[in-house]
Motif scaffolding. Structure first.
Motif, PDB file in Angstrom:
ATOM      1  N   PRO A 180      70.822 -26.808 -29.565  1.00 35.72           N
ATOM      2  CA  PRO A 180      69.421 -26.675 -29.160  1.00 35.72           C
ATOM      3  C   PRO A 180      69.137 -27.321 -27.800  1.00 35.72           C
ATOM      4  O   PRO A 180      68.254 -26.855 -27.074  1.00 35.72           O
ATOM      5  N   SER A 181      69.902 -28.364 -27.433  1.00 37.34           N
ATOM      6  CA  SER A 181      69.751 -28.927 -26.083  1.00 37.34           C
ATOM      7  C   SER A 181      70.210 -27.915 -25.049  1.00 37.34           C
ATOM      8  O   SER A 181      69.555 -27.721 -24.017  1.00 37.34           O
ATOM      9  N   ARG A 182      71.347 -27.255 -25.325  1.00 35.03           N
ATOM     10  CA  ARG A 182      71.825 -26.222 -24.414  1.00 35.03           C
ATOM     11  C   ARG A 182      70.825 -25.083 -24.306  1.00 35.03           C
ATOM     12  O   ARG A 182      70.538 -24.575 -23.209  1.00 35.03           O
ATOM     13  N   LYS A 183      70.273 -24.666 -25.446  1.00 38.33           N
ATOM     14  CA  LYS A 183      69.284 -23.592 -25.459  1.00 38.33           C
ATOM     15  C   LYS A 183      68.050 -23.967 -24.629  1.00 38.33           C
ATOM     16  O   LYS A 183      67.566 -23.161 -23.823  1.00 38.33           O
ATOM     17  N   SER A 184      67.568 -25.197 -24.813  1.00 36.36           N
ATOM     18  CA  SER A 184      66.401 -25.645 -24.062  1.00 36.36           C
ATOM     19  C   SER A 184      66.704 -25.713 -22.571  1.00 36.36           C
ATOM     20  O   SER A 184      65.876 -25.314 -21.737  1.00 36.36           O
ATOM     21  N   ALA A 185      67.890 -26.205 -22.220  1.00 33.74           N
ATOM     22  CA  ALA A 185      68.265 -26.295 -20.816  1.00 33.74           C
ATOM     23  C   ALA A 185      68.394 -24.905 -20.193  1.00 33.74           C
ATOM     24  O   ALA A 185      67.932 -24.671 -19.063  1.00 33.74           O
ATOM     25  N   ARG A 186      68.999 -23.975 -20.917  1.00 36.39           N
ATOM     26  CA  ARG A 186      69.160 -22.627 -20.357  1.00 36.39           C
ATOM     27  C   ARG A 186      67.822 -21.907 -20.208  1.00 36.39           C
ATOM     28  O   ARG A 186      67.556 -21.272 -19.185  1.00 36.39           O
ATOM     29  N   ASP A 187      66.985 -22.014 -21.222  1.00 36.81           N
ATOM     30  CA  ASP A 187      65.669 -21.378 -21.122  1.00 36.81           C
ATOM     31  C   ASP A 187      64.877 -21.965 -19.962  1.00 36.81           C
ATOM     32  O   ASP A 187      64.209 -21.243 -19.212  1.00 36.81           O
ATOM     33  N   SER A 188      64.964 -23.282 -19.803  1.00 33.27           N
ATOM     34  CA  SER A 188      64.233 -23.943 -18.715  1.00 33.27           C
ATOM     35  C   SER A 188      64.785 -23.524 -17.359  1.00 33.27           C
ATOM     36  O   SER A 188      64.027 -23.252 -16.423  1.00 33.27           O
ATOM     37  N   ALA A 189      66.111 -23.467 -17.246  1.00 33.67           N
ATOM     38  CA  ALA A 189      66.733 -23.074 -15.983  1.00 33.67           C
ATOM     39  C   ALA A 189      66.357 -21.643 -15.609  1.00 33.67           C
ATOM     40  O   ALA A 189      66.098 -21.338 -14.441  1.00 33.67           O
ATOM     41  N   GLN A 190      66.318 -20.777 -16.600  1.00 34.54           N
ATOM     42  CA  GLN A 190      65.970 -19.387 -16.325  1.00 34.54           C
ATOM     43  C   GLN A 190      64.504 -19.222 -15.932  1.00 34.54           C
ATOM     44  O   GLN A 190      64.123 -18.204 -15.353  1.00 34.54           O
ATOM     45  N   MET A 191      63.684 -20.229 -16.238  1.00 38.98           N
ATOM     46  CA  MET A 191      62.290 -20.219 -15.799  1.00 38.98           C
ATOM     47  C   MET A 191      62.104 -20.914 -14.456  1.00 38.98           C
ATOM     48  O   MET A 191      60.972 -21.086 -13.993  1.00 38.98           O
ATOM     49  N   GLY A 192      63.217 -21.345 -13.849  1.00 37.34           N
ATOM     50  CA  GLY A 192      63.156 -21.936 -12.524  1.00 37.34           C
ATOM     51  C   GLY A 192      63.151 -23.447 -12.478  1.00 37.34           C
ATOM     52  O   GLY A 192      63.048 -24.031 -11.397  1.00 37.34           O
ATOM     53  N   SER A 193      63.276 -24.117 -13.620  1.00 35.07           N
ATOM     54  CA  SER A 193      63.272 -25.570 -13.632  1.00 35.07           C
ATOM     55  C   SER A 193      64.602 -26.131 -13.138  1.00 35.07           C
ATOM     56  O   SER A 193      65.655 -25.508 -13.297  1.00 35.07           O
ATOM     57  N   ALA A 194      64.534 -27.318 -12.539  1.00 35.90           N
ATOM     58  CA  ALA A 194      65.740 -28.015 -12.088  1.00 35.90           C
ATOM     59  C   ALA A 194      66.296 -28.802 -13.270  1.00 35.90           C
ATOM     60  O   ALA A 194      65.686 -29.778 -13.719  1.00 35.90           O
TER      61      ALA A 194
END
Length: 597
Positions: free
Chosen positions: A457-471
């Motif tokens: 779930p940490s990986r999922k959150s990081a990937r979703d955030s990255a795909q939304m443009g977050s650093a």
């Protein structure tokens, strides 16, 4: 044995054991904005010159001999005097940093303020003595814990590099790092020797702050919805907000930059960090965040579940749930007793993972509106803020071996997996069973906890955030300390990278955690601090431009931002740290497709 027989054991057993061993803001911030929940009560604090102040409520439970183990050995010299907006105080000079211990950031939440939002701290007269830590927040203590506890506990500690000149405004204010401790929201303390901020402050050249906040029923009891006549919960999170606001208002006099605040925390501290990333009222209070070992899939209670727990608490305490006067009259020890007994009952038998966190934040619809994992998947958080996400490689070991102290058969394992995952159990067993042939299935169960609760779930959150443009940056801590000895009977951590294993490296508190860092491990600890310190300066954690001279000399390995363009590379923090794809990406793909976070 039934799975709910273990409901009294918190998921963060390891945090509890660690406790027992030792964006620019232009507008003026105030207690009403952004914190609309603040109480307006006042408690007079009058501090004579040179006196030691201890506003602990009479009758609060305590155990003597509480102190930093390392502080007891440190030379004590009269430290600097600073003037905050609430009064003057004197700190402590040590060989590494200046320290200001036990600074009140809110009035004591005692008496009629027990289940109220934190009140603005009352100004004091004279010179406040900030040379010794104050009590930890109320909590039960087992084993060898030796700590004073009190309801009067809303204090913070500040660690300041020695080159800060308090006699004049800083030419270049320093980054600020705010530590939120873990402990399953029922245990822990900012003044735990494991979290001694001297080394981080000195090494990273930042101002480090550690914060106390109300725990257990004191911080999270829900007895109704009307704040005038009931406990409405989430006080521990409001305490953290109040501390962050105090930092905004006062940190400049300690040489810190209120416009560059990083919040970081591990376990329940990471949950707290994630909630502040989700809460709009916390938005102006910090700039970036580090989320260490976040148990994303441990669900927060909804209002109905939180109120059910509150009713159980009141019943045990021989009070009516609607009788706030009766609840307020309970002694601190009576609250702890009712907290423990009420928390041993399963609130929702369909949410068995709830047994791992009985007390804590709940979704109130105002401050906290949804589960953290949902917020990060949907983008309902402050996406403009850079975030480090990370886990250890064997998060689940301490929990499974802590609960199951005997070998678990394959039949028992199937029962537990089915009880927790229900209709998804067959797919999960088909994925994991072929990989584990030992008669004792605790190894497999530990891996499932690591993957499902923490890593994936940490990986999922990081990937979703990255795909939304977050650093976003990701790491995995993957090193077993070479000199690790038995920790209060948890011998199974001897050969595993347990939950919280990175903390002694981050704080250089190996001796407190019962092991000595080897020269190679000292370099690993230095690399971690270089990454965290550089990130706190608002840069890529491995940016040579923002690194200190020491870090540039050490040349830590480049840590690429977590994006699809970078092949989703994460940093493996070990003796030979390196960027890599996760070796468990295929397993996390399985969990992602299962869709049950």
């Amino acid at each position: 044995m039934k799975v709910y027989d273990h409901a009294f054991l918190p998921i963060f057993i390891f945090d509890f054991i660690l406790f027992c061993v030792g964006t620019t803001f232009n507008e003026e911030l105030n207690w009403e904005k952004p914190l609309g929940h603040m109480s307006t009560g006042r408690v007079v604090r009058d501090v004579p010159d040179g006196s030691k102040v201890d506003l602990r409520e009479k009758g609060a439970a305590s155990v003597d001999a509480w102190h930093f183990e390392c502080l007891a050995q440190a030379p004590k010299t009269e430290g600097p005097k600073v003037h905050t907006r609430y009064g003057a105080m004197q700190g402590l000079l040590t060989d590494m940093v200046y320290i200001f211990y036990g600074i009140p950031y809110a009035d004591p939440p005692v008496g009629g303020l027990r289940w109220k939002p934190p009140s603005p701290v009352t100004s004091w007269k004279g010179l406040y003595d900030a040379t010794f830590p104050r009590a930890a927040c109320m909590q039960s203590c087992v084993g060898l814990c030796t700590t004073k506890v009190s309801e009067d506990c809303l204090y913070l500690n500040i660690f300041v590099p020695l080159d800060v000149d308090f006699s004049k405004p800083p030419v270049k204010p320093l980054p600020v790092m705010v530590w939120i401790h873990g402990g399953d929201f029922v245990a822990g303390s900012a003044s735990n020797s494991l979290y001694d901020g001297r080394f981080i402050s000195n090494f990273t050249h930042t101002v480090v702050v550690s914060v106390e906040y109300r725990l257990g029923a004191f911080g999270f009891l829900v007895s109704g919805q009307d704040p005038k006549s009931a406990a409405v919960g989430n006080y521990g999170i409001l305490d953290q907000q109040a501390a962050l606001l105090w930092i905004q208002q006062n940190i400049a006099v300690f040489g810190g930059n209120p416009n560059n605040v990083t919040i970081f925390g591990e376990s329940a501290g990471a949950q707290s960090v994630s909630l502040h990333l989700m809460m709009q009222s916390s938005q102006p209070l910090f700039r970036q965040a580090v989320v260490q070992s976040m148990p994303f899939t441990i669900p927060l209670k909804n209002r109905r579940e939180a109120l059910w727990l509150g009713k159980e608490f009141a019943k045990v305490a021989n009070c009516s749930i609607n009788d706030i006067a009766c609840l307020l009259c309970l002694s601190p020890q009576a609250v702890l007793t009712a907290q423990k007994i009420a928390g041993s009952n399963m609130v929702n038998p369909f949410h068995l993972l709830e047994m791992f966190q009985t007390w804590g934040p709940f979704i109130d619809g105002v401050l906290i509106k949804e589960q953290s994992i949902t917020a990060f998947q949907k983008g309902d958080w402050q996406k403009e803020k850079p975030v480090l996400f990370g886990t250890t490689s064997e998060e689940g070991v301490v929990f499974i071996y802590g609960v199951f102290t005997y070998p678990v058969s394959e039949l028992e394992c199937v029962f537990y997996v089915t009880a927790i995952f229900k209709q998804h159990a067959l797919k999960i067993l088909q994925e994991y069973l072929p990989l584990y042939k030992d008669a004792d299935m605790r190894t497999m169960m530990s891996q499932i906890v690591t993957d499902y609760v923490f890593l994936c779930p940490s990986r999922k959150s990081a990937r979703d955030s990255a795909q939304m443009g977050s650093a976003v940056w990701m790491y995995i801590f993957d090193h077993v300390a070479s000199d690790l000895r038995v920790w209060d009977g948890l011998a199974f951590c001897f050969e595993h990278v347990c939950h919280g294993a990175e903390v002694p490296f981050l704080f250089d508190s190996g001796p407190v955690a019962n092991f000595t860092l080897s020269p190679a491990e000292k370099l690993l600890a230095g690399s971690i601090l270089c990454y965290w310190g550089t990130f706190a300066r608002g840069a890529n954690p491995s940016s040579p431009v923002a690194q200190s001279a020491f870090c540039r000399q050490q040349s830590p390995v480049r840590w690429p931002r977590y994006t699809a363009e970078n092949d989703w590379l994460m940093m493996n923090l070990t003796l030979s740290s390196h960027a890599q794809t996760s070796p468990r990406d295929h397993i996390c793909d399985f969990w992602d497709k299962l869709g049950i976070y």
